[in-house]
Design a protein around this motif. Structure first.
Motif, PDB file in Angstrom:
ATOM      1  N   ASP A  14       0.815  -1.217   0.000  1.00 24.26           N
ATOM      2  CA  ASP A  14       0.000   0.000   0.000  1.00 24.26           C
ATOM      3  C   ASP A  14       0.849   1.267   0.000  1.00 24.26           C
ATOM      4  OD1 ASP A  14      -2.271  -1.546   0.016  1.00 24.26           O
ATOM      5  OD2 ASP A  14      -2.503  -1.466   2.196  1.00 24.26           O
ATOM      6  N   ARG A  15       2.034   1.199   0.583  1.00 24.32           N
ATOM      7  CA  ARG A  15       2.878   2.387   0.693  1.00 24.32           C
ATOM      8  C   ARG A  15       3.910   2.509  -0.435  1.00 24.32           C
ATOM      9  NH1 ARG A  15       4.915  -1.487   4.174  1.00 24.32           N
ATOM     10  NH2 ARG A  15       7.175  -1.665   4.144  1.00 24.32           N
ATOM     11  N   ALA A  16       3.864   1.615  -1.420  1.00 19.67           N
ATOM     12  CA  ALA A  16       4.828   1.635  -2.524  1.00 19.67           C
ATOM     13  C   ALA A  16       4.610   2.859  -3.408  1.00 19.67           C
ATOM     14  CB  ALA A  16       4.711   0.368  -3.348  1.00 19.67           C
ATOM     15  N   SER A  17       5.708   3.515  -3.749  1.00 28.32           N
ATOM     16  CA  SER A  17       5.646   4.643  -4.678  1.00 28.32           C
ATOM     17  C   SER A  17       6.916   4.652  -5.519  1.00 28.32           C
ATOM     18  CB  SER A  17       5.513   5.972  -3.919  1.00 28.32           C
ATOM     19  OG  SER A  17       6.680   6.223  -3.163  1.00 28.32           O
ATOM     20  N   ALA A  43      15.909 -13.848 -28.778  1.00 24.68           N
ATOM     21  CA  ALA A  43      16.073 -14.165 -27.363  1.00 24.68           C
ATOM     22  C   ALA A  43      15.613 -15.601 -27.119  1.00 24.68           C
ATOM     23  CB  ALA A  43      15.258 -13.207 -26.507  1.00 24.68           C
ATOM     24  N   THR A  44      16.271 -16.265 -26.173  1.00 19.12           N
ATOM     25  CA  THR A  44      15.871 -17.629 -25.814  1.00 19.12           C
ATOM     26  C   THR A  44      15.474 -17.729 -24.341  1.00 19.12           C
ATOM     27  OG1 THR A  44      18.155 -18.229 -25.348  1.00 19.12           O
ATOM     28  CG2 THR A  44      17.334 -18.678 -27.579  1.00 19.12           C
ATOM     29  N   ALA A  45      15.666 -16.650 -23.591  1.00 20.56           N
ATOM     30  CA  ALA A  45      15.301 -16.656 -22.172  1.00 20.56           C
ATOM     31  C   ALA A  45      15.036 -15.231 -21.709  1.00 20.56           C
ATOM     32  CB  ALA A  45      16.411 -17.269 -21.334  1.00 20.56           C
ATOM     33  N   VAL A  46      14.311 -15.137 -20.603  1.00 18.39           N
ATOM     34  CA  VAL A  46      14.059 -13.842 -19.965  1.00 18.39           C
ATOM     35  C   VAL A  46      14.453 -13.976 -18.510  1.00 18.39           C
ATOM     36  CG1 VAL A  46      12.307 -12.159 -19.284  1.00 18.39           C
ATOM     37  CG2 VAL A  46      12.211 -13.210 -21.548  1.00 18.39           C
ATOM     38  N   GLU A  47      15.115 -12.949 -18.016  1.00 17.70           N
ATOM     39  CA  GLU A  47      15.580 -12.914 -16.621  1.00 17.70           C
ATOM     40  C   GLU A  47      14.886 -11.759 -15.904  1.00 17.70           C
ATOM     41  OE1 GLU A  47      19.964 -12.663 -14.682  1.00 17.70           O
ATOM     42  OE2 GLU A  47      19.571 -11.258 -16.312  1.00 17.70           O
ATOM     43  N   LYS A  48      14.353 -12.051 -14.724  1.00 18.87           N
ATOM     44  CA  LYS A  48      13.760 -10.996 -13.898  1.00 18.87           C
ATOM     45  C   LYS A  48      14.899 -10.379 -13.085  1.00 18.87           C
ATOM     46  CE  LYS A  48      12.505 -11.815  -9.950  1.00 18.87           C
ATOM     47  NZ  LYS A  48      12.170 -12.020  -8.575  1.00 18.87           N
ATOM     48  N   VAL A  49      15.185  -9.113 -13.334  1.00 19.80           N
ATOM     49  CA  VAL A  49      16.195  -8.412 -12.540  1.00 19.80           C
ATOM     50  C   VAL A  49      15.576  -7.996 -11.213  1.00 19.80           C
ATOM     51  CG1 VAL A  49      17.781  -6.457 -12.451  1.00 19.80           C
ATOM     52  CG2 VAL A  49      17.410  -7.675 -14.608  1.00 19.80           C
ATOM     53  N   GLY A  50      14.343  -7.491 -11.250  1.00 17.43           N
ATOM     54  CA  GLY A  50      13.633  -7.173 -10.018  1.00 17.43           C
ATOM     55  C   GLY A  50      12.887  -5.863 -10.071  1.00 17.43           C
ATOM     56  N   CYS A  51      12.171  -5.600  -8.982  1.00 17.48           N
ATOM     57  CA  CYS A  51      11.400  -4.363  -8.832  1.00 17.48           C
ATOM     58  C   CYS A  51      11.880  -3.624  -7.596  1.00 17.48           C
ATOM     59  CB  CYS A  51       9.912  -4.658  -8.659  1.00 17.48           C
ATOM     60  SG  CYS A  51       9.112  -5.320 -10.130  1.00 17.48           S
ATOM     61  N   THR A  52      11.870  -2.308  -7.676  1.00 16.32           N
ATOM     62  CA  THR A  52      12.234  -1.480  -6.533  1.00 16.32           C
ATOM     63  C   THR A  52      11.254  -0.325  -6.427  1.00 16.32           C
ATOM     64  OG1 THR A  52      13.735  -0.153  -7.856  1.00 16.32           O
ATOM     65  CG2 THR A  52      14.703  -1.982  -6.648  1.00 16.32           C
ATOM     66  N   ALA A  53      11.124   0.189  -5.211  1.00 12.70           N
ATOM     67  CA  ALA A  53      10.304   1.365  -4.956  1.00 12.70           C
ATOM     68  C   ALA A  53      11.225   2.505  -4.519  1.00 12.70           C
ATOM     69  CB  ALA A  53       9.268   1.066  -3.881  1.00 12.70           C
TER      70      ALA A  53
END
Length: 133
Positions: free
Chosen positions: A74-77, A116-126
């Motif tokens: 809820d507090r993510a911005s 492309a043969t693959a996808v990598e999730k680097v990540g999410c940040t707030a």
């Protein structure tokens, strides 16, 4: 007479309050350190933005579409997420930075310089969190 008694006679006995003060200071320092470790663990265990790579589809030689499940507190911005497309030789061939508005499943297209043969999730940040590398 013991050697401790001789030492006390020669140099004087330590004040009785010193040992008690040292024990109290050690206990206070241990409690404060424990609270700091607990706070750091809680902060890193409950990020404001989380993501999970569900799957991906290679649409053509220059695009792959990644399906990502994003969960925002809820507090993510100021949330930004990063996905990276990889070629068969594991080199990066494309990257997508996107800003999710709400929690949920998203399909994110990634433009690539070659297949492309693959996808990598680097990540999410707030805002206020360390950016993914």
């Amino acid at each position: 007479m013991t050697s401790q008694d001789l030492m006390a006679q020669r140099y004087g006995a330590p004040a009785p309050w010193r040992r008690r003060a040292a024990v109290i200071a050690t206990v206070v320092l241990a409690v404060v350190s424990g609270l700091l470790v607990a706070w750091a663990a809680w902060t890193h265990a409950t990020p404001e933005a989380r993501s999970e790579l569900v799957g991906f589809t290679v649409t053509d030689e220059h695009e792959v579409v990644a399906d990502v499940q994003v969960q925002l507190s809820d507090r993510a911005s100021g949330v930004q997420c990063v996905l990276r497309a990889l070629a068969e030789d594991k080199s990066a061939v494309g990257e997508a930075v996107f800003t999710p508005e709400d929690s949920g499943r998203l399909s994110v297209p990634i433009r690539t310089e070659r297949r492309a043969t693959a996808v990598e999730k680097v990540g999410c940040t707030a805002d206020g969190q360390k950016r993914p590398r």
